[in-house]
Design an enzyme around this catalytic site. Structure first.
Site, PDB file in Angstrom:
ATOM      1  N   GLU A 141      25.506  29.345  53.863  1.00 22.62           N
ATOM      2  CA  GLU A 141      25.635  27.916  54.170  1.00 22.62           C
ATOM      3  C   GLU A 141      24.520  27.528  55.113  1.00 22.62           C
ATOM      4  O   GLU A 141      24.308  28.199  56.125  1.00 22.62           O
ATOM      5  CB  GLU A 141      26.957  27.596  54.890  1.00 22.62           C
ATOM      6  CG  GLU A 141      28.169  27.572  54.026  1.00 22.62           C
ATOM      7  CD  GLU A 141      29.415  27.078  54.772  1.00 22.62           C
ATOM      8  OE1 GLU A 141      29.281  26.216  55.653  1.00 22.62           O
ATOM      9  OE2 GLU A 141      30.499  27.574  54.460  1.00 22.62           O
TER      10      GLU A 141
ATOM     11  N   GLU B 280      34.043  31.944  57.412  1.00 29.17           N
ATOM     12  CA  GLU B 280      33.891  31.729  58.861  1.00 29.17           C
ATOM     13  C   GLU B 280      35.086  32.269  59.635  1.00 29.17           C
ATOM     14  O   GLU B 280      35.791  31.549  60.337  1.00 29.17           O
ATOM     15  CB  GLU B 280      33.695  30.238  59.162  1.00 29.17           C
ATOM     16  CG  GLU B 280      32.456  29.675  58.492  1.00 29.17           C
ATOM     17  CD  GLU B 280      32.074  28.268  58.942  1.00 29.17           C
ATOM     18  OE1 GLU B 280      30.896  27.928  58.907  1.00 29.17           O
ATOM     19  OE2 GLU B 280      32.976  27.507  59.305  1.00 29.17           O
TER      20      GLU B 280
HETATM   21  C1  BGP Z   1      31.473  25.015  57.610  1.00 28.75           C
HETATM   22  C2  BGP Z   1      32.441  25.167  56.473  1.00 28.75           C
HETATM   23  C3  BGP Z   1      32.163  24.353  55.292  1.00 28.75           C
HETATM   24  C4  BGP Z   1      31.413  23.077  55.533  1.00 28.75           C
HETATM   25  C5  BGP Z   1      30.415  23.116  56.652  1.00 28.75           C
HETATM   26  C6  BGP Z   1      29.861  21.780  57.065  1.00 28.75           C
HETATM   27  O1  BGP Z   1      32.133  25.232  58.792  1.00 28.75           O
HETATM   28  O2  BGP Z   1      32.516  26.502  56.034  1.00 28.75           O
HETATM   29  O3  BGP Z   1      33.359  24.245  54.583  1.00 28.75           O
HETATM   30  O4  BGP Z   1      32.112  21.944  55.415  1.00 28.75           O
HETATM   31  O5  BGP Z   1      30.890  23.758  57.770  1.00 28.75           O
HETATM   32  O6  BGP Z   1      30.769  21.114  57.883  1.00 28.75           O
HETATM   33  P1  BGP Z   1      31.093  19.589  57.753  1.00 28.75           P
HETATM   34  O7  BGP Z   1      31.555  19.387  56.369  1.00 28.75           O
HETATM   35  O8  BGP Z   1      32.139  19.301  58.731  1.00 28.75           O
HETATM   36  O9  BGP Z   1      29.839  18.877  58.065  1.00 28.75           O
END
Ligand code: BGP
Length: 473
Positions: free
Chosen positions: A366, A175
């Site tokens: 993701e 990201e």
């Molecule tokens: C993204 C990241 C991940 C992950 C995801 C979900 O921004 O790349 O590492 O954690 O978000 O976010 P969260 O865990 O805050 O729900």
């Protein structure tokens, strides 16, 4: 338009995604140095502490460092063909600026990748996933310093030399467009955010973009079969109203994110960004050779997708919560318990938009729903009846199928947090994404036992049928 017939490519990379700092634990074992995550017990937006504190769940993660074999066996049971993982930079170079790598750290990833391959999964490796070694943050102010390019180069050369025969898919920075919003987590920048100017942040982004292009160049030179991708936090920003001012506000907001993909794919700074810099007196320092280096463009574009938001020219409209970037809430969409708006069609929209723009294979690395789960006993087994997660994933995968029918080239889909892990933004355990439940609570208690949720069996059937099982649902 009629719903498309569901047809995923034969070689589609079905799988799951995790990140070292959210699952490995063992934060100081086998020579690992501290990373920026080890001092952020409150998550991405919380203030860092001086040293690791006992309430930082990430220090222990879900003990993947010791249990990866058992976890990969469960992923194999779901039929994964790909597992996205990240390498913890500070396992390999504990301080980031060390001369020599830490052999014990290298051995861990050797075993991890071997295990993936043995179980029929392609490792998809994020080189830097919010895990900058803490020393690089404290001593150099992270990516604000050009010196980081050299340290990153040494690190990637080590990874490519060691794992070049095992790993085909590489992502340079997780990201990358989150740097402006979360400078410490994303860019290892220790200076407090309120004291950083746009000039500082875009210069740091430039260093990352050059480093990413350099990694791509080295990969192409040293690993002929390797495929390198950039990784973008995608969040479509719709105009809040059809007023042309809102449409232009949305375009401007999208451009702020497009900048990173555009440089990675086109190999140069886009005109809209040059204008933005010019009008704000921002001067990005290009060293000799930087412009040339950026021409080493990526093979594919990968991205996270959780939600969409809106943009408006009216500054008085309050912004909502969401994945790091945030935006104005869309009145037509429901939201998760954490305020992330749920928009499956947004995924089709993003896929089409990126493909129209880049004409490169796309990889959804993701996607998922963060929700609170309740462990129940069913037929003598402990499980979670997570129909809400199944609904979320089904709706999104159907939109992926729509995009494929639109002609978009999609390489794969790795569901985020396929096994429960510590949340990035909130550092909570109770915000779960997994298809496998992990018995660990926010206070650190729990046996760490793994339980298959209802979504485990559902996803297994989706993969086994090549997506066909979605058709009747
Ligand atoms: C993204 C990241 C991940 C992950 C995801 C979900 O921004 O790349 O590492 O954690 O978000 O976010 P969260 O865990 O805050 O729900």
């Amino acid at each position: 338009m009629k719903g498309a017939k569901i047809k995923f490519p034969e070689n589609f990379l079905w799988g799951g995604a995790i990140a070292a700092n959210q699952c490995e634990g063992a934060f100081d074992e086998d020579g690992k140095g501290l990373s920026v995550q080890d001092v952020t017990p409150r998550g991405i937006f919380g203030p860092p502490t001086e040293a690791p504190t006992p309430d930082n769940l990430k220090l222990k993660g879900i003990d993947f460092y010791h249990r990866y074999r058992e976890d990969i066996a469960l992923f194999a049971e779901m039929g994964f063909r790909a597992l996205r993982v990240s390498v913890a930079w500070s396992r390999i170079y504990p301080n980031g600026d060390d001369e020599c790598p830490n052999e014990k750290g290298l051995q861990f990833y050797d075993s991890l990748f071997d295990e993936c391959l043995r179980r029929g999964m392609q490792p998809v490796v994020t080189i830097s996933h919010y895990e900058t070694p803490l020393n690089l943050a404290r001593r150099y102010d992270g990516w604000r310093s050009r010196a980081l390019i050299g340290f990153y180069e040494r690190y990637v050369r080590t990874l490519f030399a060691r794992y070049g025969k095992k790993v085909r898919y590489w992502l340079t920075f997780n990201e990358i467009n989150s740097l402006l919003h979360a400078p410490f987590t994303s860019g290892g920048i220790a200076t407090e955010k309120s004291r950083l100017t746009e000039q500082d942040l875009y210069q740091a982004a430039h260093h990352e973009l050059v480093a990413s292009a350099l990694a791509t160049k080295i990969a192409h030179e040293t690993m002929p079969d390797a495929k390198v991708g950039c990784m973008i936090l995608s969040m479509p920003l719709y105009p809040l109203t059809p007023a042309p001012d809102d449409v232009i506000a949305a375009m401007d907001a999208e451009h702020k994110n497009d900048f990173y993909g555009d440089v990675h794919v086109r190999g140069e700074y886009p005109g809209y960004m040059l204008r933005y810099f010019r009008e704000r007196g921002i001067r990005i320092e290009f060293a000799d050779g930087d412009a040339e280096m950026l021409k080493n463009t990526v093979d594919f574009v990968s991205f996270s997708y959780y939600m969409s938001a809106c943009a408006t020219a009216d500054d008085r409209v309050p912004r909502g919560r969401g994945n790091i970037i945030g935006g104005v809430p869309n009145p037509y969409l429901p939201q998760s318990a954490w305020g992330w708006q749920i928009d499956p069609q947004g995924l089709r929209y993003v896929l089409n938009r990126f493909y129209d723009r880049y004409r490169k294979p796309l990889f959804i690395v993701e996607n998922g729903l963060g929700a609170e789960d309740k462990l129940v006993r069913k037929d003598g087994e402990l499980t979670v009846e997570d129909d809400y997660r199944i609904d979320y994933m089904r709706a999104h995968l159907k939109q992926v199928a729509e995009a494929i029918a639109d002609g978009v080239e999609v390489m794969g889909y790795t569901a985020w947090g396929c096994i429960d892990l510590v949340s990035a933004t909130t550092a909570e355990m109770r915000k779960r994404y997994g298809m496998i439940y992990v018995d660990r609570n926010d206070d650190g208690s729990g046996t760490l036992a793994r339980y298959k949720k209802k979504s485990f069996y559902w996803y297994r059937d989706v993969i086994a049928s090549g997506g066909k099982s979605l058709e009747g649902e």
